[in-house]
Motif scaffolding. Structure first.
Motif, PDB file in Angstrom:
ATOM      1  N   ASN A 120       1.022  -1.754   0.165  1.00 27.44           N
ATOM      2  CA  ASN A 120       0.123   0.123  -0.248  1.00 27.44           C
ATOM      3  C   ASN A 120       1.495   1.101   0.211  1.00 27.44           C
ATOM      4  O   ASN A 120       0.687   1.994   1.081  1.00 27.44           O
ATOM      5  N   LEU A 155      -0.601  -2.426   4.588  1.00 29.10           N
ATOM      6  CA  LEU A 155      -1.392  -2.556   5.941  1.00 29.10           C
ATOM      7  C   LEU A 155      -1.334  -4.146   6.262  1.00 29.10           C
ATOM      8  O   LEU A 155      -1.570  -4.886   5.434  1.00 29.10           O
ATOM      9  N   LYS A 185      -5.892  -3.021   8.320  1.00 31.17           N
ATOM     10  CA  LYS A 185      -7.567  -3.242   7.621  1.00 31.17           C
ATOM     11  C   LYS A 185      -9.019  -3.124   7.995  1.00 31.17           C
ATOM     12  O   LYS A 185      -9.716  -2.447   7.375  1.00 31.17           O
ATOM     13  N   GLU A 210     -11.998  -0.103   7.321  1.00 26.49           N
ATOM     14  CA  GLU A 210     -13.109  -0.448   6.853  1.00 26.49           C
ATOM     15  C   GLU A 210     -14.246   0.364   8.010  1.00 26.49           C
ATOM     16  O   GLU A 210     -15.376   0.747   7.443  1.00 26.49           O
ATOM     17  N   HIS A 219      -7.529  -3.513  -5.920  1.00 30.01           N
ATOM     18  CA  HIS A 219      -7.319  -2.147  -4.896  1.00 30.01           C
ATOM     19  C   HIS A 219      -7.893  -1.124  -5.276  1.00 30.01           C
ATOM     20  O   HIS A 219      -7.082  -0.728  -6.111  1.00 30.01           O
TER      21      HIS A 219
END
Ligand SMILES: Cc1cc2nc3c(=O)[nH]c(=O)nc-3n(C[C@H](O)[C@H](O)[C@H](O)COP(=O)(O)OP(=O)(O)OC[C@H]3O[C@@H](n4cnc5c(N)ncnc54)[C@H](O)[C@@H]3O)c2cc1C
Ligand code: SF4
Lengths: 584, 258
Positions: free
Chosen positions: A100, A446, A451, A455, B249
């Motif tokens: 990420n 992450l 995560k 969320e 993603h």
């Protein structure tokens, strides 16, 4: 074209160094010779560096600050314009990588005296007492080498020095009250208040932000123009450039701007001897000093340590534990955008002006540890267009159309705690910068808890946005606030610096900035970074006899030094509601 | 600032009721009569200089060569269509983009798997032509508006049917973000775009006094909406996730906020 009644606003013709419309820097600045061994050399005059410079020089130490960016002449250099403010960010190359990869550039550090405090939104909440021992409480991350009670007096001091405006009653964490009154609400704050109130979520408005709600010394109050992230020309939003650097210069500190530190040098006995840097003309120079503090930001501090590798320190300075660069952290910074039938005009008022920390702490009913805050944000048109590109996938006619509705949208930011991991790190890349120095590579990914938290948090903010009456709600993933990379701790095997910022390996090498934070909760880090800088300065001052002899300072908490606050700030402002001190 | 493709100049947004094209305007958007530039006497000198230079000193094309510039212009015309603007009021986004690349103005980072920005644009132009040839046996500049959008949409969806060699050197989704954000950043840096969307523009030293309820300052304008739809056949009018919504993603946000 209409003209202002009192004529156009042009800066005075004088050659004074102007910090905002009224504040002037006392010149000429003291100048040290390079052959002179000064007491302290600070690399980076940013959020932490500015406070350090002020404290140390006020205590009578001979201090030189080496800053890679310019010493801003604010009235002439800065503009009330989004694209024109690009120069406030660190624009030198960095490589971003990992599962990420985080967006850098305007998303992270500053460049120039004041550093990131020049372009921060100035949200200035404190960390919660729980943030200092999340491993003990929740079995995640790591505990700080000290608890909240150690930093609390520094929070209280910096809140007056910046100063911070906020609500009379701040109910979360260690409840406290702000001495300077909150700001009026603006469009986005109203949305947050409405959404939260509908859902029964407590919320505060008008702060805590390091923005003046009334004039203060030679600084003007906020005029609600919304350009905080472009640098506050008004002088209302704190940056160390306004709040601490003028006093440092008055106390005899020297700032060498446009000077890029290349490496920290060692003497044959293994102690630090000074800093090699490139001056504004690109010449290589050396400043001798008794002690070095690196305050270059969570990326540049590890980069400088790694680039200073030398015989006996092959992995980089202060890196016998192989911890330099590791445990780099960001916070979840998703932006949630809601379209309203009515006009909002989100560009008015400081982007930072309301928040809730109701979800900050671990809640056993959730399937992850730690929590998040919800805050107002206020993207100007370019930033908003980029958000629409990601959040709605907009381009072409769709982009033009949604942009025409700019004034109907409100934007809220998630600010969620992401945990420290050894493999999220700064390393040295193959690429080199203009001086031939290897640039930093930032690797980020992450993990499970991160995560789940994102969320849950993003859904909660979307729920708040809908409850406020948004007819359409979209969001983009984002990360904010890099910290870590030279973390502090008691164990030399798992940390780079001790609880005071002194490197475990070399007694006269300190790090002091966001890089030393072991974790960062769900509060914006700026107040904590500046508070820790005041504490590290106190420590260096208290231990200066030993440190100047090359001895490690004693592990004693330094005395609080109210006398070293910038003049006129100590005990100014009375908290409106004295809280009964609560257990931290 | 005219398009390379003569057909594209006639592709105007339409009135959803009658379906008839809306004439190009000096200032599209819902704030007729609002002009940030008219307020420039109220701005500070440094800001006035920066914004007026942007409007008056449009940089020449120096980074892209002739062929690249023509293709890039056609790409800009689709990523940020300006057919609804009077020709003399179109914002020269290509010049600003070219200037950024020519002067090496960096955003301060590069994804590990991406080439330098300038190379990325050169490769991207090449790939876009390859997709055009693959789909329609013509170069991008020779395609109709809807075909051009079709080509770009395959990149938006991260599903390009050609240019495989290039996409091996540069992830398609990252190129898309670079392309769109650079063009959008050039457009929304211009005061004419601020007038279009009702953004107040520079506000120092005057500031704002009417902060709540979307109220206009005395020098701002209230909204006067009109309905419009993208030209018939346009594919960019709807919204779908970057990457086409396939399991993939979601890209991170690209700008600093808090
Ligand atoms: C858009 C945005 C909004 C933000 N909003 C908030 C907010 O609302 N609240 C909050 O608390 N935080 C906010 N932050 C984060 C905050 O700005 C940073 O956490 C903080 O400034 C970091 O402080 P620092 O001292 O670690 O580094 P910096 O303040 O970045 O200072 C580092 C300085 O060191 C200099 N330097 C680096 N390397 C060298 C070298 N080798 N030689 C010489 N000089 C060097 C740099 O030029 C820079 O001036 C925001 C950040 C961004 C990007
Ligand atoms: S909103 Fe206030 S603090 Fe922010 S830039 Fe404007 S005057 Fe400064």
């Amino acid at each position: 074209m209409r003209e202002p009644i009192f004529g156009r606003f042009d800066p005075p013709r004088s050659s004074d160094h102007l910090l905002g419309p009224v504040q002037r820097l006392k010149t000429p600045m003291r100048h040290y010779r390079e052959s002179e061994e000064v007491d302290v050399c600070i690399v980076g005059v940013g959020s932490a560096g500015g406070v350090l410079l002020q404290r140390l020089s006020r205590a009578g130490l001979r201090v030189v600050g080496i800053e890679s960016g310019p010493f801003w002449d604010v009235e002439r250099d800065w503009v009330s314009d989004e694209a024109g403010s690009h120069k406030l960010y660190w624009n030198d190359l960095r490589i971003t990588a990992g599962a990420n990869p985080i967006t850098l550039g305007e998303n992270n550090s500053g460049h120039g005296v004041g550093g990131g405090s020049v372009h921060w939104a100035a949200f200035a909440p404190r960390f919660h007492p729980s943030d200092f021992h999340i491993y003990e409480l929740d079995g995640v991350g790591v505990d700080w080498p000290f608890r909240y009670d150690v930093i609390r007096p520094y929070y209280e001091m910096l809140e007056r020095e910046m100063p911070v405006a906020g609500p009379a009653r701040f109910p979360w964490g260690y409840p406290h009250s702000y001495p300077y009154g909150p700001h009026p609400s603006a469009g986005v704050g109203d949305v947050l208040i409405k959404g939260c109130t509908k859902l029964g979520i407590p919320v505060v408005a008008g702060g805590p932000v390091a923005i003046l709600s009334g004039s203060y010394g030679d600084r003007q109050h906020c005029i609600y123009r919304g350009f905080c992230i472009q640098g506050c020309k008004v002088g209302a939003k704190q940056s160390t450039l306004y709040s601490h650097v003028p006093d440092a210069v008055a106390c005899g500190a020297e700032i060498r701007d446009r000077s890029m530190a290349a490496r920290v040098n060692l003497r044959p006995d293994g102690l630090v001897s000074g800093v090699t840097y490139f001056d504004a003309a690109g010449n290589e120079r050396h400043q001798r000093c008794k002690l070095v503090v690196i305050s270059g930001y969570a990326i540049e501090t590890p980069r400088l340590l790694l680039n200073s590798a030398s015989p006996g320190h092959e992995k980089g300075l202060a890196n016998s534990s192989d911890t330099v660069g590791r445990y780099l952290m960001v916070q979840a910074g998703n932006v949630i955008l809601g379209r309203f039938p009515q006009l909002i005009r989100l560009y008015k008022g400081p982007p930072a002006h309301a928040l809730t920390e109701e979800f900050y702490e671990t809640d056993p009913r959730r399937d992850f540890a730690r929590g998040f805050a919800v805050q107002t944000v206020g993207p100007l048109p370019i930033a908003f267009a980029k958000q629409m590109m990601v959040a709605k996938g907009a381009w072409g006619w769709g982009l033009r159309k949604v942009m025409m509705d700019y004034n109907h949208w409100a934007t809220l930011g998630l600010l969620g705690e992401l945990l420290p991991w050894a493999d999220n790190r700064v390393t040295i890349a193959e690429e080199r910068d203009g001086h031939g120095l290897p640039v930093a590579k930032v690797t980020y990914g992450l993990k499970e808890n991160d995560k789940k938290l994102i969320e849950f948090g993003k859904r909660k903010v979307m729920e708040i946005m809908s409850a406020a009456g948004a007819e359409e709600v979209v969001q983009e993933a984002r990360y904010a606030h890099l910290i870590g990379g030279a973390r502090m701790g008691d164990d030399p095997d798992t940390s780079v610096v001790d609880r005071f910022g002194c490197s475990h390996d070399i007694p006269n090498l300190f790090c002091c900035d966001g890089s030393i934070l072991p974790t960062q909760g769900s509060a914006n880090p700026g107040l904590t970074i500046q508070s820790l800088a005041a504490r590290t300065a106190n420590y260096i001052i208290a231990q200066s006899d030993r440190l100047s002899q090359g001895l490690r300072g004693l592990p004693e908490e330094p005395p609080i030094r109210h006398d070293l606050s910038p003049p006129g700030t100590y005990q100014r402002g009375i908290p409106r509601i004295p809280w009964p001190a609560r257990q931290s | 600032m005219t398009s390379q493709n003569p057909a594209a100049d006639h592709l105007l947004p339409v009135d959803p009721q009658s379906g008839s094209p809306l004439d190009p305007r000096r200032q599209p958007g819902y704030y007729p009569g609002f002009s940030t530039l008219d307020q420039r006497a109220f701005w500070d000198a440094a800001t006035r200089q920066t914004v007026m230079d942007r409007v008056e000193q449009v940089p020449a094309i120096r980074f892209f060569d002739g062929g690249e510039a023509a293709t890039m212009q056609a790409i800009c015309n689709r990523i940020l269509p300006q057919d609804d603007r009077d020709p003399e009021r179109r914002i020269p986004v290509l010049n600003y983009l070219d200037n950024r690349l020519y002067s090496g103005m960096s955003d301060g980072y590069r994804y590990e798997d991406m080439p330098a920005d300038g190379d990325a644009f050169r490769l991207g132009i090449q790939a876009i032509d390859e997709i055009s040839v693959h789909l329609h046996a013509k170069r991008f500049t020779e395609l109709e508006m809807a075909q051009q959008e079709e080509v770009l949409e395959t990149i938006h969806d991260a599903h390009p049917p050609a240019g495989g060699n290039i996409w091996k050197r540069m992830p398609v989704d990252r190129f898309w973000l670079l392309l769109v954000q650079d063009i959008a950043a050039a457009y929304y840096a211009h005061p004419w775009s601020w007038d279009e969307i009702g953004f107040g523009g520079p506000a120092y030293p005057r500031g704002y006094v009417r902060l709540e309820n979307g109220k206009a300052e005395p020098w701002e304008k209230d909204e006067q909406r009109y309905e419009w739809e993208p030209p018939p056949g346009a594919r960019s009018g709807g919204y779908r996730p970057v990457g086409g919504g396939r399991p993939h993603h979601a890209p991170p946000g690209q700008s600093g906020t808090h």
